[in-house]
Scaffold this motif. Structure first.
Motif, PDB file in Angstrom:
ATOM      1  N   LEU A  56     -32.598  17.576 -35.160  1.00 25.93           N
ATOM      2  CA  LEU A  56     -32.051  16.651 -34.176  1.00 25.93           C
ATOM      3  C   LEU A  56     -30.595  17.014 -33.916  1.00 25.93           C
ATOM      4  O   LEU A  56     -29.808  17.166 -34.854  1.00 25.93           O
ATOM      5  CB  LEU A  56     -32.155  15.211 -34.689  1.00 25.93           C
ATOM      6  CG  LEU A  56     -31.728  14.106 -33.721  1.00 25.93           C
ATOM      7  CD1 LEU A  56     -32.726  13.997 -32.566  1.00 25.93           C
ATOM      8  CD2 LEU A  56     -31.613  12.770 -34.458  1.00 25.93           C
ATOM      9  N   TYR A  57     -30.243  17.127 -32.625  1.00 31.41           N
ATOM     10  CA  TYR A  57     -28.910  17.587 -32.268  1.00 31.41           C
ATOM     11  C   TYR A  57     -28.067  16.479 -31.626  1.00 31.41           C
ATOM     12  O   TYR A  57     -28.564  15.404 -31.295  1.00 31.41           O
ATOM     13  CB  TYR A  57     -29.016  18.792 -31.324  1.00 31.41           C
ATOM     14  CG  TYR A  57     -29.399  20.044 -32.073  1.00 31.41           C
ATOM     15  CD1 TYR A  57     -28.436  20.907 -32.577  1.00 31.41           C
ATOM     16  CD2 TYR A  57     -30.744  20.346 -32.322  1.00 31.41           C
ATOM     17  CE1 TYR A  57     -28.780  22.047 -33.282  1.00 31.41           C
ATOM     18  CE2 TYR A  57     -31.097  21.480 -33.037  1.00 31.41           C
ATOM     19  CZ  TYR A  57     -30.114  22.324 -33.513  1.00 31.41           C
ATOM     20  OH  TYR A  57     -30.458  23.439 -34.231  1.00 31.41           O
ATOM     21  N   ARG A  58     -26.799  16.769 -31.473  1.00 24.25           N
ATOM     22  CA  ARG A  58     -25.825  15.817 -30.954  1.00 24.25           C
ATOM     23  C   ARG A  58     -26.242  15.295 -29.578  1.00 24.25           C
ATOM     24  O   ARG A  58     -26.706  16.056 -28.725  1.00 24.25           O
ATOM     25  CB  ARG A  58     -24.465  16.508 -30.861  1.00 24.25           C
ATOM     26  CG  ARG A  58     -23.283  15.583 -30.708  1.00 24.25           C
ATOM     27  CD  ARG A  58     -21.999  16.374 -30.659  1.00 24.25           C
ATOM     28  NE  ARG A  58     -20.862  15.550 -30.997  1.00 24.25           N
ATOM     29  CZ  ARG A  58     -19.623  15.789 -30.591  1.00 24.25           C
ATOM     30  NH1 ARG A  58     -19.376  16.855 -29.843  1.00 24.25           N
ATOM     31  NH2 ARG A  58     -18.634  15.001 -30.942  1.00 24.25           N
ATOM     32  N   GLY A  59     -26.048  14.004 -29.349  1.00 23.22           N
ATOM     33  CA  GLY A  59     -26.424  13.398 -28.083  1.00 23.22           C
ATOM     34  C   GLY A  59     -25.353  13.565 -27.022  1.00 23.22           C
ATOM     35  O   GLY A  59     -24.151  13.570 -27.308  1.00 23.22           O
ATOM     36  N   ASP A 114     -23.583   8.240 -30.727  1.00 20.01           N
ATOM     37  CA  ASP A 114     -23.817   8.604 -32.127  1.00 20.01           C
ATOM     38  C   ASP A 114     -24.661   7.550 -32.840  1.00 20.01           C
ATOM     39  O   ASP A 114     -25.488   7.883 -33.702  1.00 20.01           O
ATOM     40  CB  ASP A 114     -22.488   8.793 -32.856  1.00 20.01           C
ATOM     41  CG  ASP A 114     -21.760  10.068 -32.434  1.00 20.01           C
ATOM     42  OD1 ASP A 114     -22.392  10.914 -31.759  1.00 20.01           O
ATOM     43  OD2 ASP A 114     -20.573  10.217 -32.776  1.00 20.01           O
ATOM     44  N   GLU A 115     -24.448   6.290 -32.500  1.00 22.85           N
ATOM     45  CA  GLU A 115     -25.250   5.234 -33.116  1.00 22.85           C
ATOM     46  C   GLU A 115     -26.716   5.359 -32.716  1.00 22.85           C
ATOM     47  O   GLU A 115     -27.620   5.175 -33.541  1.00 22.85           O
ATOM     48  CB  GLU A 115     -24.696   3.870 -32.703  1.00 22.85           C
ATOM     49  CG  GLU A 115     -25.262   2.714 -33.514  1.00 22.85           C
ATOM     50  CD  GLU A 115     -24.556   1.402 -33.248  1.00 22.85           C
ATOM     51  OE1 GLU A 115     -25.193   0.347 -33.442  1.00 22.85           O
ATOM     52  OE2 GLU A 115     -23.376   1.443 -32.847  1.00 22.85           O
ATOM     53  N   ILE A 116     -26.944   5.706 -31.451  1.00 24.25           N
ATOM     54  CA  ILE A 116     -28.320   5.910 -30.980  1.00 24.25           C
ATOM     55  C   ILE A 116     -28.960   7.088 -31.699  1.00 24.25           C
ATOM     56  O   ILE A 116     -30.114   7.010 -32.162  1.00 24.25           O
ATOM     57  CB  ILE A 116     -28.332   6.137 -29.451  1.00 24.25           C
ATOM     58  CG1 ILE A 116     -27.899   4.859 -28.722  1.00 24.25           C
ATOM     59  CG2 ILE A 116     -29.722   6.579 -28.979  1.00 24.25           C
ATOM     60  CD1 ILE A 116     -27.597   5.070 -27.247  1.00 24.25           C
ATOM     61  N   MET A 117     -28.224   8.193 -31.828  1.00 25.97           N
ATOM     62  CA  MET A 117     -28.775   9.374 -32.483  1.00 25.97           C
ATOM     63  C   MET A 117     -29.048   9.110 -33.963  1.00 25.97           C
ATOM     64  O   MET A 117     -30.032   9.606 -34.528  1.00 25.97           O
ATOM     65  CB  MET A 117     -27.827  10.566 -32.328  1.00 25.97           C
ATOM     66  CG  MET A 117     -27.549  10.978 -30.882  1.00 25.97           C
ATOM     67  SD  MET A 117     -29.029  11.146 -29.857  1.00 25.97           S
ATOM     68  CE  MET A 117     -29.830  12.530 -30.657  1.00 25.97           C
ATOM     69  N   TYR A 118     -28.188   8.316 -34.580  1.00 18.40           N
ATOM     70  CA  TYR A 118     -28.411   7.973 -35.993  1.00 18.40           C
ATOM     71  C   TYR A 118     -29.703   7.187 -36.152  1.00 18.40           C
ATOM     72  O   TYR A 118     -30.489   7.434 -37.081  1.00 18.40           O
ATOM     73  CB  TYR A 118     -27.225   7.165 -36.524  1.00 18.40           C
ATOM     74  CG  TYR A 118     -27.415   6.694 -37.956  1.00 18.40           C
ATOM     75  CD1 TYR A 118     -27.253   7.573 -39.024  1.00 18.40           C
ATOM     76  CD2 TYR A 118     -27.761   5.366 -38.228  1.00 18.40           C
ATOM     77  CE1 TYR A 118     -27.438   7.148 -40.329  1.00 18.40           C
ATOM     78  CE2 TYR A 118     -27.938   4.939 -39.538  1.00 18.40           C
ATOM     79  CZ  TYR A 118     -27.776   5.822 -40.576  1.00 18.40           C
ATOM     80  OH  TYR A 118     -27.966   5.410 -41.873  1.00 18.40           O
ATOM     81  N   ARG A 119     -29.944   6.256 -35.231  1.00 17.05           N
ATOM     82  CA  ARG A 119     -31.174   5.471 -35.320  1.00 17.05           C
ATOM     83  C   ARG A 119     -32.406   6.353 -35.110  1.00 17.05           C
ATOM     84  O   ARG A 119     -33.410   6.197 -35.804  1.00 17.05           O
ATOM     85  CB  ARG A 119     -31.143   4.356 -34.274  1.00 17.05           C
ATOM     86  CG  ARG A 119     -32.277   3.356 -34.416  1.00 17.05           C
ATOM     87  CD  ARG A 119     -32.090   2.434 -35.605  1.00 17.05           C
ATOM     88  NE  ARG A 119     -30.922   1.586 -35.429  1.00 17.05           N
ATOM     89  CZ  ARG A 119     -30.939   0.420 -34.770  1.00 17.05           C
ATOM     90  NH1 ARG A 119     -32.061  -0.017 -34.229  1.00 17.05           N
ATOM     91  NH2 ARG A 119     -29.842  -0.302 -34.659  1.00 17.05           N
ATOM     92  N   ILE A 120     -32.328   7.285 -34.153  1.00 15.75           N
ATOM     93  CA  ILE A 120     -33.447   8.209 -33.936  1.00 15.75           C
ATOM     94  C   ILE A 120     -33.682   9.059 -35.181  1.00 15.75           C
ATOM     95  O   ILE A 120     -34.828   9.292 -35.587  1.00 15.75           O
ATOM     96  CB  ILE A 120     -33.180   9.105 -32.702  1.00 15.75           C
ATOM     97  CG1 ILE A 120     -33.146   8.251 -31.421  1.00 15.75           C
ATOM     98  CG2 ILE A 120     -34.256  10.191 -32.578  1.00 15.75           C
ATOM     99  CD1 ILE A 120     -32.718   9.022 -30.191  1.00 15.75           C
ATOM    100  N   MET A 121     -32.601   9.514 -35.797  1.00 18.72           N
ATOM    101  CA  MET A 121     -32.711  10.327 -37.015  1.00 18.72           C
ATOM    102  C   MET A 121     -33.417   9.550 -38.124  1.00 18.72           C
ATOM    103  O   MET A 121     -34.275  10.090 -38.830  1.00 18.72           O
ATOM    104  CB  MET A 121     -31.324  10.761 -37.478  1.00 18.72           C
ATOM    105  CG  MET A 121     -31.319  11.598 -38.747  1.00 18.72           C
ATOM    106  SD  MET A 121     -29.662  11.802 -39.443  1.00 18.72           S
ATOM    107  CE  MET A 121     -29.373  10.131 -40.082  1.00 18.72           C
ATOM    108  N   TYR A 165     -33.831  11.806 -22.892  1.00 12.87           N
ATOM    109  CA  TYR A 165     -33.699  12.609 -24.099  1.00 12.87           C
ATOM    110  C   TYR A 165     -32.206  12.844 -24.303  1.00 12.87           C
ATOM    111  O   TYR A 165     -31.625  13.722 -23.649  1.00 12.87           O
ATOM    112  CB  TYR A 165     -34.446  13.932 -23.958  1.00 12.87           C
ATOM    113  CG  TYR A 165     -35.921  13.773 -23.684  1.00 12.87           C
ATOM    114  CD1 TYR A 165     -36.762  13.202 -24.641  1.00 12.87           C
ATOM    115  CD2 TYR A 165     -36.477  14.170 -22.463  1.00 12.87           C
ATOM    116  CE1 TYR A 165     -38.118  13.041 -24.395  1.00 12.87           C
ATOM    117  CE2 TYR A 165     -37.829  14.020 -22.213  1.00 12.87           C
ATOM    118  CZ  TYR A 165     -38.647  13.452 -23.175  1.00 12.87           C
ATOM    119  OH  TYR A 165     -39.983  13.299 -22.921  1.00 12.87           O
ATOM    120  N   PRO A 166     -31.554  12.079 -25.160  1.00 16.04           N
ATOM    121  CA  PRO A 166     -30.098  12.184 -25.288  1.00 16.04           C
ATOM    122  C   PRO A 166     -29.597  13.569 -25.660  1.00 16.04           C
ATOM    123  O   PRO A 166     -28.449  13.909 -25.342  1.00 16.04           O
ATOM    124  CB  PRO A 166     -29.772  11.166 -26.396  1.00 16.04           C
ATOM    125  CG  PRO A 166     -30.909  10.207 -26.397  1.00 16.04           C
ATOM    126  CD  PRO A 166     -32.105  11.007 -26.009  1.00 16.04           C
TER     127      PRO A 166
END
Length: 253
Positions: A129-132, A199-206, A118-119
């Motif tokens: 969704l919060y910062r990884g 950030d790229e991973i979190m963007y994809r999850i978003m 869980y990043p």
């Protein structure tokens, strides 16, 4: 048959599939062999139940080490369950302790395992969704394992934070396409590269989850909320004390 297989296929899986009827899209994006990192949003304690029930391969979660530190009979049972199911304790205090935990996760990936992360580092306090955290980037760059973004849908509705017993309701899981970061290979210790990958991973999850994104750490928000609750509690106590001091004492006849 391993403990994990028994728990998944005989004990937990049938109950979860019957009670919550989880739907899944994109399961084919998880490789059938070799290392992979499952990077999911984190809405509920039950997230770590729904993911392994639906993913065909064994998932080794990096779970907060608090679960291994609980006392009493229930604490012993939880510790044994996490150990037997192949979970990896994650020290979130930072420094060498956190690095040792990441090293254990890295070794699992080098052994060809599927690692669940869980990043955000903790459950979302409000469904956003919060910062990884950067640990996922270090693991991905050091091992060159693909990152599979996952969006869990509705798990916070069936088991909100603070509720021990989930309520009935349907949940979902969307599995995105694998992410690789060839352009960053060789820069595993570069914090700018780590932040870009995270950030790229979190963007994809978003994009998969449809959640609102907040560019701060969920742990910081939780600390702020706890501080506000403590301040409000102290203010109520002070108010009661003032009211009590104003109350007239007993009068003589």
């Amino acid at each position: 048959m391993s403990f994990y297989s028994v728990a998944k296929n005989i004990v937990v899986g049938p109950v979860v599939n019957t009670a919550f009827r989880p739907w899944v899209r994109g399961l084919h994006n998880i490789p059938s062999e070799g290392p992979a990192i499952l990077a999911s949003n984190h809405l509920s304690f039950s997230d770590s139940v729904f993911i392994p029930v639906k993913v065909p391969r064994q998932v080794h979660f990096m779970a907060k080490d608090d679960y291994w530190a609980r006392q009493g009979a229930s604490g012993w049972v939880m510790k044994k369950f996490f150990d037997l199911s192949g979970q990896i304790p994650m020290d979130r205090s930072g420094g060498a302790a956190s690095q040792n935990s990441l090293n254990a996760g890295e070794q699992a990936l080098r052994d060809g395992a599927v690692l669940g992360l869980y990043p955000e580092g903790t459950r979302s306090p409000d469904g956003r969704l919060y910062r990884g955290k950067l640990g996922i980037a270090r693991l991905a760059l050091n091992t060159q394992a693909p990152v599979i973004p996952i969006a869990l849908i509705g798990t916070d509705k069936v088991q909100p934070i603070g509720k021990n017993i989930p309520r009935l309701g349907r949940v979902g899981m969307i599995v995105g396409e694998p992410m690789t970061f060839e352009s960053y290979h060789g820069n595993a210790e570069d914090r700018f590269a780590q932040r870009a990958v995270t950030d790229e991973i979190m963007y994809r999850i978003m994009r998969l989850s449809g959640q609102e994104y907040v560019d701060v750490y969920a742990s910081d928000v939780k600390r702020q909320l706890e501080a506000e609750k403590a301040a409000a509690k102290a203010a109520r106590r002070a108010h009661r004390h003032r009211e009590d001091s104003r109350s007239p004492g007993p009068t003589a006849d």
